[in-house]
Write an enzyme that holds these catalytic residues in place. Structure first.
Site, PDB file in Angstrom:
ATOM      1  N   ASP A 100       1.779   3.998   2.872  1.00  0.00           N
ATOM      2  CA  ASP A 100       0.725   4.816   2.283  1.00  0.00           C
ATOM      3  C   ASP A 100       1.297   5.985   1.460  1.00  0.00           C
ATOM      4  O   ASP A 100       1.552   5.845   0.280  1.00  0.00           O
ATOM      5  CB  ASP A 100      -0.225   5.303   3.377  1.00  0.00           C
ATOM      6  CG  ASP A 100      -1.605   5.703   2.859  1.00  0.00           C
ATOM      7  OD1 ASP A 100      -1.825   5.646   1.634  1.00  0.00           O
ATOM      8  OD2 ASP A 100      -2.467   6.077   3.677  1.00  0.00           O
ATOM      9  N   ASP A 101       1.490   7.128   2.112  1.00  0.00           N
ATOM     10  CA  ASP A 101       2.044   8.330   1.469  1.00  0.00           C
ATOM     11  C   ASP A 101       3.191   8.841   2.344  1.00  0.00           C
ATOM     12  O   ASP A 101       3.045   9.816   3.082  1.00  0.00           O
ATOM     13  CB  ASP A 101       0.972   9.414   1.330  1.00  0.00           C
ATOM     14  CG  ASP A 101      -0.179   8.966   0.458  1.00  0.00           C
ATOM     15  OD1 ASP A 101      -0.076   9.090  -0.767  1.00  0.00           O
ATOM     16  OD2 ASP A 101      -1.193   8.477   1.016  1.00  0.00           O
ATOM     17  N   GLU A 104     -11.290   3.133   6.225  1.00  0.00           N
ATOM     18  CA  GLU A 104     -10.328   4.076   6.811  1.00  0.00           C
ATOM     19  C   GLU A 104     -11.155   5.156   7.519  1.00  0.00           C
ATOM     20  O   GLU A 104     -11.227   5.193   8.739  1.00  0.00           O
ATOM     21  CB  GLU A 104      -9.444   4.675   5.729  1.00  0.00           C
ATOM     22  CG  GLU A 104      -8.440   5.694   6.263  1.00  0.00           C
ATOM     23  CD  GLU A 104      -7.673   6.421   5.156  1.00  0.00           C
ATOM     24  OE1 GLU A 104      -6.643   7.026   5.490  1.00  0.00           O
ATOM     25  OE2 GLU A 104      -8.109   6.396   3.993  1.00  0.00           O
ATOM     26  N   HIS A 107      -9.647   0.985  -1.181  1.00  0.00           N
ATOM     27  CA  HIS A 107      -9.605   1.600   0.138  1.00  0.00           C
ATOM     28  C   HIS A 107     -11.001   1.475   0.747  1.00  0.00           C
ATOM     29  O   HIS A 107     -11.996   1.861   0.120  1.00  0.00           O
ATOM     30  CB  HIS A 107      -9.240   3.079   0.037  1.00  0.00           C
ATOM     31  CG  HIS A 107      -7.807   3.338  -0.306  1.00  0.00           C
ATOM     32  ND1 HIS A 107      -7.161   2.723  -1.350  1.00  0.00           N
ATOM     33  CD2 HIS A 107      -6.889   4.174   0.270  1.00  0.00           C
ATOM     34  CE1 HIS A 107      -5.903   3.163  -1.406  1.00  0.00           C
ATOM     35  NE2 HIS A 107      -5.723   4.035  -0.439  1.00  0.00           N
ATOM     36  N   HIS A 112       1.284   4.843  -2.363  1.00  0.00           N
ATOM     37  CA  HIS A 112       0.905   5.730  -3.464  1.00  0.00           C
ATOM     38  C   HIS A 112       2.170   6.441  -3.931  1.00  0.00           C
ATOM     39  O   HIS A 112       2.779   7.197  -3.164  1.00  0.00           O
ATOM     40  CB  HIS A 112      -0.134   6.750  -2.994  1.00  0.00           C
ATOM     41  CG  HIS A 112      -1.402   6.122  -2.511  1.00  0.00           C
ATOM     42  ND1 HIS A 112      -2.434   5.800  -3.360  1.00  0.00           N
ATOM     43  CD2 HIS A 112      -1.790   5.736  -1.270  1.00  0.00           C
ATOM     44  CE1 HIS A 112      -3.413   5.245  -2.665  1.00  0.00           C
ATOM     45  NE2 HIS A 112      -3.050   5.197  -1.391  1.00  0.00           N
ATOM     46  N   HIS A 162       0.868  -1.197   0.000  1.00  0.00           N
ATOM     47  CA  HIS A 162       0.000   0.000   0.000  1.00  0.00           C
ATOM     48  C   HIS A 162       0.891   1.229   0.000  1.00  0.00           C
ATOM     49  O   HIS A 162       1.263   1.754   1.046  1.00  0.00           O
ATOM     50  CB  HIS A 162      -0.915  -0.021   1.235  1.00  0.00           C
ATOM     51  CG  HIS A 162      -1.962   1.045   1.245  1.00  0.00           C
ATOM     52  ND1 HIS A 162      -3.128   0.919   1.967  1.00  0.00           N
ATOM     53  CD2 HIS A 162      -2.038   2.267   0.650  1.00  0.00           C
ATOM     54  CE1 HIS A 162      -3.862   2.004   1.810  1.00  0.00           C
ATOM     55  NE2 HIS A 162      -3.199   2.845   1.018  1.00  0.00           N
TER      56      HIS A 162
END
Length: 336
Positions: free
Chosen positions: A278-279, A200, A197, A19, A17
């Site tokens: 994630d980011d 969340e 997703h 991005h 996961h």
């Protein structure tokens, strides 16, 4: 660095996961802005970092999309991805399944081919430089329409052999999975894996819809599934992988403190949880940072950490032989 830090860094792992646009560090953002003559709303790197104070997902997305404006050419996407691959290799990542958002770029006039050519070339370089395998997940932006998603899927046609899966990201609340039922079915007909997703910020019902309507192969996040005991039992029975992102959860206020993070509760319940970043440029840490953060906050054992790493391989979209080889590599590390 403690013994546990060294253990975590060396632990062979996959990241499921991530991005790629969210790995755009401020330094690279400014370098690309200078290269491409793009004016930024921030005077310097420090000002960008100071803006990384989010109260929810939308706050983050606003600056995320603004930062993506510096990405214009295949070279930009190559440089972005290589910066991530180099950093991930230093964290013990041996396989990465990276998400990208073509709509973020094509809406600005960037050709789809520039995005994917840059990413694919970086994937090849990462294999040569680090021995790292990788896969692409093309995400649809859920705040846009399903018609827009269909247009992306059509434009991706010539590149589908290079794409492993499609995903669903961006603003979750108000955009339930069923909004994209038909385009996910079309992607499945193309032989693509499906992720989304869910859970969340959205409720457990969004996780259920991702399973029953989209028929996903993997759930991204999934934290709020824990609110529904029946859903938890279903996820455990099916062996569904959850790609959990602890520092993201903290930064976006999904949890108030990592002391309250449910990662170990997930493992105790038998959920196939994994740890991911994630980011990372926006949320304060790459994958090993996420492992270290929850290990400290939740007193995870080495067995817990090893299980998270094993889940990352068995939950990947690698062929079964490659999964077995990576698990053997993990076993060798644990036995050394």
């Amino acid at each position: 660095m403690t013994d546990l830090d060294v253990f975590i860094t060396g632990l062979p792992k996959a990241e499921l996961h991530l991005h790629i646009e969210g790995s755009l560090e401020p330094e690279l953002m400014f370098a690309l802005a200078r290269r491409n003559g793009v004016a930024l709303a921030y005077p310097d790197v420090e000002a960008v970092r100071a803006a990384y104070a989010f109260s929810n997902l939308q706050d983050f997305l606003d600056i995320y999309y603004a930062g993506a404006a510096v990405l214009l050419t295949a070279r930009d996407f190559h440089d972005l991805a290589m910066a991530y691959f180099d950093r991930a290799a230093a964290d013990g990542v041996v396989h990465a399944e990276i998400m990208f958002d073509p709509q973020t770029h094509t809406a600005r006039g960037v050709p789809f081919c520039a995005v994917i050519e840059g990413l694919v070339s970086a994937m090849a370089e990462a294999k040569t430089r680090h021995g790292m395998t990788s896969a692409l997940i093309m995400c649809f932006l859920r705040h846009l329409s399903e018609a827009d998603a269909f247009a992306v899927l059509e434009e991706a046609g010539p590149w589908l052999p290079k794409i492993t899966a499609v995903g669903l990201d961006s603003s979750e609340l108000g955009h339930p999975p069923q909004k994209f039922a038909r385009v996910f079915a079309a992607a499945r007909e193309h032989g693509l894996k499906l992720v989304a997703h869910a859970g969340e910020e959205g409720p457990p019902e969004y996780v259920i819809a991702a399973l029953d309507v989209l028929h996903v192969d993997r759930i991204d996040h999934g934290n709020r599934a824990l609110e529904d005991a029946g859903l938890v039992a279903r996820l455990v029975a099916s062996g569904m992988t959850l790609t959990v992102c602890p520092l993201s959860n903290l930064k976006l206020c999904v949890v108030g403190n990592l002391i309250d993070h449910p990662i170990d509760a997930m493992l105790r319940e038998g959920l196939k949880a994994t740890v991911n970043s994630d980011d990372p440029a926006y949320f304060g840490g790459y994958v090993a940072d996420n492992y270290r953060a929850v290990a400290k906050a939740r007193s995870l054992t080495r067995d817990d950490l090893a299980q998270l790493a094993r889940n990352s391989f068995t939950g990947s979209f690698l062929p079964s032989a490659a999964i077995a080889a990576n698990c053997a590599r993990l076993d060798a590390y644990l036995g050394s």
